[in-house]
Design a protein around this motif. Sequence first.
Motif, PDB file in Angstrom:
ATOM      1  N   LYS A   1      27.077  45.463  23.088  1.00  0.00           N
ATOM      2  CA  LYS A   1      28.680  44.975  23.594  1.00  0.00           C
ATOM      3  C   LYS A   1      28.741  45.473  24.820  1.00  0.00           C
ATOM      4  N   SER A   2      28.584  44.887  26.163  1.00  0.00           N
ATOM      5  CA  SER A   2      29.614  45.990  27.597  1.00  0.00           C
ATOM      6  C   SER A   2      31.069  46.059  26.895  1.00  0.00           C
ATOM      7  N   PRO A   3      31.435  47.070  27.391  1.00  0.00           N
ATOM      8  CA  PRO A   3      33.088  47.100  28.088  1.00  0.00           C
ATOM      9  C   PRO A   3      33.712  45.514  28.711  1.00  0.00           C
ATOM     10  N   SER A   4      35.160  45.567  27.661  1.00  0.00           N
ATOM     11  CA  SER A   4      35.579  44.764  28.825  1.00  0.00           C
ATOM     12  C   SER A   4      36.878  44.948  29.314  1.00  0.00           C
ATOM     13  N   CYS A   5      37.217  44.462  30.546  1.00  0.00           N
ATOM     14  CA  CYS A   5      38.833  45.658  31.105  1.00  0.00           C
ATOM     15  C   CYS A   5      39.351  45.547  29.981  1.00  0.00           C
ATOM     16  N   SER A   6      39.512  45.443  28.864  1.00  0.00           N
ATOM     17  CA  SER A   6      41.290  45.276  27.576  1.00  0.00           C
ATOM     18  C   SER A   6      40.668  46.844  27.573  1.00  0.00           C
ATOM     19  N   SER A   7      39.246  47.033  27.271  1.00  0.00           N
ATOM     20  CA  SER A   7      38.978  48.305  26.631  1.00  0.00           C
ATOM     21  C   SER A   7      38.707  49.580  27.243  1.00  0.00           C
ATOM     22  N   MET A  33      29.282  47.035  34.919  1.00  0.00           N
ATOM     23  CA  MET A  33      30.248  47.537  35.407  1.00  0.00           C
ATOM     24  C   MET A  33      31.655  47.950  34.870  1.00  0.00           C
ATOM     25  N   VAL A  34      32.744  48.947  35.067  1.00  0.00           N
ATOM     26  CA  VAL A  34      34.288  48.030  35.064  1.00  0.00           C
ATOM     27  C   VAL A  34      34.327  49.420  35.813  1.00  0.00           C
ATOM     28  N   LEU A  35      35.167  48.942  36.946  1.00  0.00           N
ATOM     29  CA  LEU A  35      35.784  49.550  37.617  1.00  0.00           C
ATOM     30  C   LEU A  35      37.573  49.307  37.716  1.00  0.00           C
ATOM     31  N   TRP A  36      38.178  50.438  37.407  1.00  0.00           N
ATOM     32  CA  TRP A  36      39.927  50.061  37.591  1.00  0.00           C
ATOM     33  C   TRP A  36      40.668  50.739  38.632  1.00  0.00           C
ATOM     34  N   VAL A  37      41.094  49.975  39.262  1.00  0.00           N
ATOM     35  CA  VAL A  37      42.476  50.509  41.177  1.00  0.00           C
ATOM     36  C   VAL A  37      43.115  49.967  40.362  1.00  0.00           C
ATOM     37  N   PRO A  47      46.202  41.748  46.586  1.00  0.00           N
ATOM     38  CA  PRO A  47      45.535  43.005  45.954  1.00  0.00           C
ATOM     39  C   PRO A  47      43.323  43.286  46.791  1.00  0.00           C
ATOM     40  N   GLY A  48      44.063  40.996  48.032  1.00  0.00           N
ATOM     41  CA  GLY A  48      42.810  41.256  48.571  1.00  0.00           C
ATOM     42  C   GLY A  48      41.015  41.893  48.052  1.00  0.00           C
ATOM     43  N   PHE A  49      40.898  41.928  46.400  1.00  0.00           N
ATOM     44  CA  PHE A  49      39.808  41.938  46.280  1.00  0.00           C
ATOM     45  C   PHE A  49      39.666  41.200  45.005  1.00  0.00           C
ATOM     46  N   ASP A  50      38.575  40.784  44.919  1.00  0.00           N
ATOM     47  CA  ASP A  50      38.538  39.232  43.345  1.00  0.00           C
ATOM     48  C   ASP A  50      38.556  40.895  42.319  1.00  0.00           C
ATOM     49  N   PHE A  51      39.340  40.746  40.963  1.00  0.00           N
ATOM     50  CA  PHE A  51      39.456  40.953  40.284  1.00  0.00           C
ATOM     51  C   PHE A  51      39.715  40.470  38.480  1.00  0.00           C
ATOM     52  N   ASP A  52      39.094  40.975  37.882  1.00  0.00           N
ATOM     53  CA  ASP A  52      39.165  40.051  36.571  1.00  0.00           C
ATOM     54  C   ASP A  52      40.519  39.515  35.285  1.00  0.00           C
ATOM     55  N   GLY A 103      31.703  42.747  36.118  1.00  0.00           N
ATOM     56  CA  GLY A 103      30.581  41.773  36.495  1.00  0.00           C
ATOM     57  C   GLY A 103      29.844  42.288  37.539  1.00  0.00           C
ATOM     58  N   GLY A 104      29.440  43.850  37.518  1.00  0.00           N
ATOM     59  CA  GLY A 104      28.371  44.308  38.252  1.00  0.00           C
ATOM     60  C   GLY A 104      28.122  45.743  38.965  1.00  0.00           C
ATOM     61  N   LEU A 105      27.458  45.830  39.510  1.00  0.00           N
ATOM     62  CA  LEU A 105      27.451  46.102  40.497  1.00  0.00           C
ATOM     63  C   LEU A 105      27.477  46.369  41.718  1.00  0.00           C
TER      64      LEU A 105
END
Length: 146
Positions: A1-7, A33-37, A47-52, A103-105
Motif C-alpha cells: 500500500k502506498s502512502p496517502s496524503c493524510s499519512s 510519490m508524496v510531496l508536502w508544501v 497555490p497555482g499547482f495541482d494538489f490532492d 501521484g508520481g514523480l
Amino acid sequence: KSPSCSSPRAADPTRGILSGVPPPARGKSSSRMVLWVFGYGSLIWNPGFDFDEKILGFIKGYKRTFNLACIDHRGTPQHPARTCTLESEDEAICWGIAYCVKGGLEKEREAMQYLERRECEYDQKISVDFYKDGNSLEPAVTDVLV
C-alpha cells in the motif's frame, strides 16, 4: 500500500536544507510519490499547482514578515513591493496550509517547477514539521517543504 496524503511521513535524519526535490515518502511502494508544501503567504489562497489535499495548521520556529523587497512580481526598482517571507524565531509559530501532491514523480516535478518560477527570491528551501490545531506536540506531517 502506498502512502496517502493524510499519512504522516517517517522522520528522516537527513532533513534540513534541500537542494532539489525532497525524497519520496517512506512506504512499501516507491512508484507513488508524496510531496508536502507549506504555504504561508499568497500560496494560501492561490497555490497555482495541482494538489490532492490541503490541511490548515502551523510550523514552529518561524514568523511571517513582509520585509522582502520584490520587483519581479510587483513593484519597481525605485519602489519595490513588500512581500511575505519567513524569519527564524525560536518561540514563533506561523499558520498556513500544507498542500499534498501525490501521484508520481511527474506531478511532483511539475509542482516543483511551478514553485521554482513563482518563489524565485527565496534564500533556501528547508523541510519542517507541520502541526494541526489541538496537537502542538506531535507533527501531523513531517518533511514539509518551505
